[in-house]
Structure formats: C-alpha cells, structure tokens
Design a protein around this motif. Structure first.
Motif, PDB file in Angstrom:
ATOM      1  N   ASP A 173       6.532 -22.853  27.545  1.00  0.00           N
ATOM      2  CA  ASP A 173       5.219 -23.395  27.334  1.00  0.00           C
ATOM      3  C   ASP A 173       4.906 -22.775  25.792  1.00  0.00           C
ATOM      4  O   ASP A 173       3.611 -22.315  25.892  1.00  0.00           O
ATOM      5  CB  ASP A 173       4.446 -23.458  28.185  1.00  0.00           C
ATOM      6  CG  ASP A 173       4.629 -24.530  29.356  1.00  0.00           C
ATOM      7  OD1 ASP A 173       5.415 -25.430  28.919  1.00  0.00           O
ATOM      8  OD2 ASP A 173       4.234 -24.382  30.453  1.00  0.00           O
ATOM      9  N   GLU A 209      -0.367 -20.285  20.206  1.00  0.00           N
ATOM     10  CA  GLU A 209      -1.426 -21.399  20.554  1.00  0.00           C
ATOM     11  C   GLU A 209      -1.392 -22.613  19.200  1.00  0.00           C
ATOM     12  O   GLU A 209      -1.770 -22.172  18.141  1.00  0.00           O
ATOM     13  CB  GLU A 209      -2.633 -21.051  20.488  1.00  0.00           C
ATOM     14  CG  GLU A 209      -2.969 -19.661  21.613  1.00  0.00           C
ATOM     15  CD  GLU A 209      -4.239 -19.239  21.666  1.00  0.00           C
ATOM     16  OE1 GLU A 209      -4.836 -19.501  22.374  1.00  0.00           O
ATOM     17  OE2 GLU A 209      -4.732 -18.832  20.467  1.00  0.00           O
ATOM     18  N   ARG A 234       0.486 -10.603  31.581  1.00  0.00           N
ATOM     19  CA  ARG A 234       0.272 -11.237  32.887  1.00  0.00           C
ATOM     20  C   ARG A 234       0.616 -10.602  34.273  1.00  0.00           C
ATOM     21  O   ARG A 234       1.501  -9.925  34.371  1.00  0.00           O
ATOM     22  CB  ARG A 234       0.879 -12.681  33.092  1.00  0.00           C
ATOM     23  CG  ARG A 234       0.410 -13.460  31.773  1.00  0.00           C
ATOM     24  CD  ARG A 234       1.241 -15.116  32.250  1.00  0.00           C
ATOM     25  NE  ARG A 234       1.227 -15.789  31.329  1.00  0.00           N
ATOM     26  CZ  ARG A 234       0.112 -16.853  31.161  1.00  0.00           C
ATOM     27  NH1 ARG A 234      -0.809 -16.892  32.048  1.00  0.00           N
ATOM     28  NH2 ARG A 234      -0.186 -17.748  30.028  1.00  0.00           N
ATOM     29  N   VAL A 269      -7.159 -15.355  30.652  1.00  0.00           N
ATOM     30  CA  VAL A 269      -6.115 -16.561  30.903  1.00  0.00           C
ATOM     31  C   VAL A 269      -5.819 -16.660  32.411  1.00  0.00           C
ATOM     32  O   VAL A 269      -5.615 -15.614  32.869  1.00  0.00           O
ATOM     33  CB  VAL A 269      -5.055 -17.065  30.045  1.00  0.00           C
ATOM     34  CG1 VAL A 269      -5.573 -16.651  28.594  1.00  0.00           C
ATOM     35  CG2 VAL A 269      -4.057 -15.702  30.230  1.00  0.00           C
ATOM     36  N   THR A 316      -3.223 -19.436  34.852  1.00  0.00           N
ATOM     37  CA  THR A 316      -2.221 -20.701  34.914  1.00  0.00           C
ATOM     38  C   THR A 316      -1.753 -20.906  36.326  1.00  0.00           C
ATOM     39  O   THR A 316      -1.859 -19.982  37.199  1.00  0.00           O
ATOM     40  CB  THR A 316      -1.111 -20.565  34.262  1.00  0.00           C
ATOM     41  OG1 THR A 316      -0.496 -19.366  34.545  1.00  0.00           O
ATOM     42  CG2 THR A 316      -1.314 -20.159  32.660  1.00  0.00           C
ATOM     43  N   ASP A 330       0.718 -23.433  38.778  1.00  0.00           N
ATOM     44  CA  ASP A 330       1.808 -24.335  39.147  1.00  0.00           C
ATOM     45  C   ASP A 330       1.941 -24.482  40.608  1.00  0.00           C
ATOM     46  O   ASP A 330       2.796 -23.573  41.193  1.00  0.00           O
ATOM     47  CB  ASP A 330       3.294 -23.636  38.363  1.00  0.00           C
ATOM     48  CG  ASP A 330       4.299 -24.781  38.558  1.00  0.00           C
ATOM     49  OD1 ASP A 330       4.159 -25.835  39.244  1.00  0.00           O
ATOM     50  OD2 ASP A 330       5.270 -24.555  37.847  1.00  0.00           O
ATOM     51  N   TRP A 376      -4.633 -24.906  33.708  1.00  0.00           N
ATOM     52  CA  TRP A 376      -4.673 -23.474  32.879  1.00  0.00           C
ATOM     53  C   TRP A 376      -5.914 -23.298  32.332  1.00  0.00           C
ATOM     54  O   TRP A 376      -6.720 -24.466  32.113  1.00  0.00           O
ATOM     55  CB  TRP A 376      -3.759 -23.334  31.557  1.00  0.00           C
ATOM     56  CG  TRP A 376      -3.723 -24.932  30.756  1.00  0.00           C
ATOM     57  CD1 TRP A 376      -4.238 -24.971  29.400  1.00  0.00           C
ATOM     58  CD2 TRP A 376      -3.219 -26.251  31.168  1.00  0.00           C
ATOM     59  NE1 TRP A 376      -4.103 -26.132  29.190  1.00  0.00           N
ATOM     60  CE2 TRP A 376      -3.519 -27.056  29.902  1.00  0.00           C
ATOM     61  CE3 TRP A 376      -2.619 -26.797  32.477  1.00  0.00           C
ATOM     62  CZ2 TRP A 376      -3.111 -28.313  30.132  1.00  0.00           C
ATOM     63  CZ3 TRP A 376      -2.194 -28.249  32.085  1.00  0.00           C
ATOM     64  CH2 TRP A 376      -2.488 -28.859  31.165  1.00  0.00           C
ATOM     65  N   SER A 390      -9.016 -20.603  30.222  1.00  0.00           N
ATOM     66  CA  SER A 390      -9.180 -19.388  29.401  1.00  0.00           C
ATOM     67  C   SER A 390     -10.515 -19.151  29.121  1.00  0.00           C
ATOM     68  O   SER A 390     -11.516 -20.030  29.167  1.00  0.00           O
ATOM     69  CB  SER A 390      -8.538 -19.544  28.091  1.00  0.00           C
ATOM     70  OG  SER A 390      -9.009 -20.299  27.254  1.00  0.00           O
ATOM     71  N   SER A 431     -10.500 -25.515  30.256  1.00  0.00           N
ATOM     72  CA  SER A 431     -10.224 -25.612  31.713  1.00  0.00           C
ATOM     73  C   SER A 431      -9.602 -27.025  31.954  1.00  0.00           C
ATOM     74  O   SER A 431     -10.149 -28.070  31.560  1.00  0.00           O
ATOM     75  CB  SER A 431     -11.518 -25.674  32.823  1.00  0.00           C
ATOM     76  OG  SER A 431     -11.381 -25.976  33.996  1.00  0.00           O
TER      77      SER A 431
END
Length: 227
Positions: A68, A89, A106, A135, A137, A139, A155, A157, A181
């Motif tokens: 991504d 981005e 992360r 941030v 995320t 899944d 996801w 931020s 969001s």
C-alpha cells in the motif's frame, strides 16, 4: 498510486532476491491488485484506479515488505512485529493537494487468521509541508461464508499542528487531532487458483484542504492476483 524512489529500489531488490532463491518460494508472499476506489469528498464524489503491490520476502534477519505505498524492513517482536520504512501519501487520499513521502516506524500485533493491528509514528521527509503523524491500521479477516472471504480493513491518523497548518486542515489549537478515519468491509470472491474479485464498502471521515472535513462513504472494486 505513485511510489517514491526508495520503494522502487526495494522492489528491485526483492526481485533480485527472488531470482537467487527460486527454489524457496515459501519465503515469498506476492500479490498484485488493481482497484477502483470511489470516495466522497468536499468536492463531491471522486474515483481513482490504483494498482498496488503487496510483497513480503522473509529471511533469517527479518522480512522485506512492500504494501500500500509503503516499503521497508520488519522484524519479529513480542506478540507481533516492528518495522521501519518509507511511505507515500497520494494527494487524492489526503485532501491536502500534495503527494509526499514519510519516514514511518510501526509496532504491529498479530491477530487470528493472519490479521494484524499496528500503530506507528510518521514524519515528513523534506522541507515542504512538514509535520508528524500517529497512524493505526487494521486488517482483520472475519472468515469464510459460502466460498467468499470477508475481512475488515481500517486505517486512521492523528496529525500535529505543524502538519495541519501545512496542509490547510482545520485547526483547533495545539496537540494531536484526528485527520482521517476509515473502515471498510471487503468480500473476496475466488475466480481461479490465483485470481480473486474484491468488493468493499465502508465509511470515511477525513480533513480537507478547504479547512473543513468530509464524512461519507467509500467503495472498492478490484482484482487481485496472488502467487
């Protein structure tokens, strides 16, 4: 989706590693997707066709990944993993009018069915539109039903004031404030051994460079090829 030069270098490196270890395919996960995303913005509905590469090459010293618009290196950690990478981005998804690169760290937690939940800190690379982000995320595969696979993607931020001012986002003072969001329910329908049809729909809240924010919906229609 635009990719920074660092991601292109990582992808070339991964292909080189693949050619050197063609007999060890179990160490490589690779999928290529083409998705039509439709989103509601302050300017109305907006659609974009975006290709993406999801790659993970595992070694004894961690894993090279591209996913991504983000690429870097991940290492095992208690209950999950940590990663250092570079992310891109696209202006279309930010509402900030610019496409920029971020350095990103992360910490991710493993979820059932190969899912993950990660939290990270990102900082703008370069002098224009500076700022920092927190941030998150998600899944989360939900399981199978009548041959279809369902999952929830999310996801979000938080942006600091320097970033909000640089992107002309609404500012309520100092501190971290919600920038976007997103929550998406995705169904994957197998077409063959390697191909799937992906359908998704969900909600979106995002700051815009008009000084306002957009609360609405988004949809996904795409095809994925998996090694």
């Amino acid at each position: 989706m635009p990719r920074p030069p660092a991601l292109a270098s990582l992808f070339c490196l991964s292909l080189t590693a693949l050619s050197c270890h063609a007999d060890d395919v179990k160490d490589l996960d690779l999928s290529i997707s083409t998705e039509l995303m439709t989103r509601q913005t302050s300017y109305g509905n907006s659609s974009r066709l975006q290709p993406s590469v999801d790659l993970q090459y595992r070694t004894r010293f961690g894993a090279l990944y591209v996913q991504d618009g983000e690429g870097g290196w991940a290492l095992p950690a208690p209950a999950g993993w940590v990663s250092l990478g570079v992310a891109n981005e696209p202006a279309w998804s930010l509402g900030g009018g610019v496409s920029q690169s971020l350095a990103l760290a992360r910490y991710g937690f493993d979820l059932p069915r190969d899912g993950s939940l990660s939290f990270g800190y990102a900082s703008r690379i370069g002098d224009s539109h500076p700022g920092q982000l927190l941030v998150a995320t998600l899944d989360a595969p939900l399981g199978d039903w009548m041959g279809q696979k369902f999952s929830v993607l999310g996801w979000a931020s938080l942006a600091n004031q320097k970033r909000r001012l640089g992107l002309n986002h609404h500012d309520d003072g100092s501190g971290w404030q919600l920038e976007q969001s997103n929550l998406l329910l995705v169904m994957s329908h197998p077409l063959s051994r390697h191909w799937t049809l992906d359908l998704g729909a969900g909600s979106r809240w995002a700051a815009e460079n008009t000084g306002e924010h957009t609360a609405g919906w988004q949809t996904l229609l795409g095809f994925t090829w998996k090694l």
